[in-house]
Scaffold this active site. Structure first.
Site, mmCIF file in Angstrom:
data_model
loop_
_atom_site.group_PDB
_atom_site.id
_atom_site.type_symbol
_atom_site.label_atom_id
_atom_site.label_comp_id
_atom_site.label_asym_id
_atom_site.label_seq_id
_atom_site.Cartn_x
_atom_site.Cartn_y
_atom_site.Cartn_z
ATOM 1 N N CYS A 1 -0.373 2.754 -4.210
ATOM 2 C CA CYS A 1 -1.178 3.948 -4.501
ATOM 3 C C CYS A 1 -0.366 5.274 -4.040
ATOM 4 O O CYS A 1 0.506 4.937 -3.429
ATOM 5 C CB CYS A 1 -2.468 3.888 -3.606
ATOM 6 N N HIS B 1 1.019 -0.941 0.107
ATOM 7 C CA HIS B 1 0.044 -0.102 -0.036
ATOM 8 C C HIS B 1 0.888 1.146 -0.019
ATOM 9 O O HIS B 1 2.016 1.173 0.206
ATOM 10 C CB HIS B 1 -0.937 0.026 1.216
#
Length: 399
Positions: A271, A218
């Site tokens: 991301c 992430h």
């Protein structure tokens, strides 16, 4: 240029090439190369000898198979036409194990073919072109790559299902390109930094021609999240994050002199902004506060250099190229079964084109795959960042 190098390191092959391609004869008295020039030739004797040995091996294989096929045909004729068989058998001779004149004639015919000539010239151009990062068989043997994959998080709602497929696919691609893969899984932010610092001390880096670093987790703008990352922190608790900017610091010349002037290829699947609630699994942590993007470093200080010293100054950041999975402030998508779209397309492009395209062409083709993104309701576009390569880098320049 290629031919002139061959003349000094492999005179026999030089003569064949000169005759095959109609090149003029060299001057009667040619000055001998200085030892320093000889040692720094772009085409090494090992490389030229390897090319010639490979050609001879293929030619001998063809002739061995041809000879065997002829014997089989003659044996079959014996049962149908003994008279013809007698004539053929009497005229049959074995292929000499090593006949220099025949080898030379054979090689001359082989090299005269347009296809072989174009291939040979293409390989030669890549090996001798000063606008291409040097690659040798020895450097390929010392290639090493770092692969960090975060799958299981302390907060299980953040687990990255499908990332195991990404990990397996990247291992296969990197190994296929000749890299020894150093894998890590489920690291905190501090552990990611430690893994990169340890990687910067790998003994193979001195002899390698390049490195590849792949980090999958992430993320948010400017950072990759560690497995202990929390949506909310209390008090003085530090968020479990690794600043992407530190990659360039740990692998730059200040901390990793062995990689000076060598391509450093960074691929980050994470991301760079907040989730938007779309159906596909996203590589971003919910409610992640955006942070500053990675900026190019400003002018550096003398770093302790003393006046009058012989310390040679080098660029703090050079020979990097990074592929990030999305543009700033946006999310990147991952299929819970097949893995992230970035890694899927990287694998596809590298497997198809890495034998002929340089790294910028490969990354551009990955970006082109996203023009027809498989998710109709959402779009994702990777970016090529921190591009400071000064030459073209080919994973396989024809060796």
């Amino acid at each position: 240029m290629f031919i002139s190098h061959i003349q000094h390191v492999e005179p026999y092959l030089y003569e064949v090439l000169r005759e095959s391609w109609g090149l003029p004869a060299p001057p009667a008295a040619e000055p001998q190369m200085e030892e320093e020039e000889r040692s720094t030739s772009l085409i090494s004797q090992t490389t030229v000898s390897a090319i010639m040995a490979s050609i001879f091996e293929k030619l001998n294989e063809i002739y061995r198979n041809q000879d065997e096929a002829s014997r089989t045909m003659i044996t079959n004729i014996k049962s149908k036409d003994p008279t013809l068989h007698s004539k053929l058998a009497c005229g049959q001779t074995a292929l000499p194990a090593a006949e220099p004149q025949r080898e030379k004639e054979l090689l001359t015919l082989f090299l005269k073919s347009p296809v072989m000539s174009s291939i040979f010239v293409s390989v030669a151009d890549k090996l001798s072109n000063t606008n291409i990062y040097p690659v040798t068989k020895k450097s390929i043997e010392n290639r090493v790559a770092l692969l960090i994959t975060n799958i299981n998080f302390t907060d299980r709602t953040l687990n990255r299902y499908g990332a195991d497929r990404d990990e397996a696919n990247m291992k296969n691609v990197l190994r296929g390109l000749g890299y020894e893969v150093v894998p890590h899984r489920d690291l905190t932010g501090d552990a990611i930094g430690a893994a990169i610092r340890k990687f910067s001390e790998h003994p193979k880096l001195k002899e390698t021609d390049s490195v590849v670093v792949v980090i999958m987790s992430h993320g948010k703008l400017g950072s990759v999240l560690g497995v202990d990352w929390k949506k909310k922190t209390s008090g003085d608790e530090k968020p479990d994050e690794f600043p992407i900017n530190n990659i360039y610091k740990h692998l730059g010349p200040e901390e990793c002199e062995a990689l000076t002037n060598k391509p450093k290829i960074i691929i980050i699947q994470a991301c760079r902004g907040e989730e938007d609630g779309s159906v596909p699994v996203k590589d971003g942590a919910n409610a992640a506060e955006p942070c500053e993007d990675v900026d190019q470093p400003g002018p550096c200080s003398s770093a302790g250099e003393q006046k009058g010293s012989s310390v040679r100054r080098v660029h703090r950041e050079k020979d990097f190229i990074s592929l990030l999975s999305c543009t700033p402030d946006t999310v990147s998508y991952r299929n819970p079964i097949n893995g992230s779209y970035l890694i899927q397309f990287v694998v596809e492009v590298f497997n198809t084109c890495a034998q002929k395209d340089h790294i910028v062409e490969l990354f551009t083709k990955v970006l082109q795959r996203f023009e027809d993104f498989p998710i109709a309701s959402d779009l994702q576009m990777p970016t090529i960042n921190r591009y400071s390569l000064t030459k073209c880098f080919y994973f396989n320049p024809g060796l």
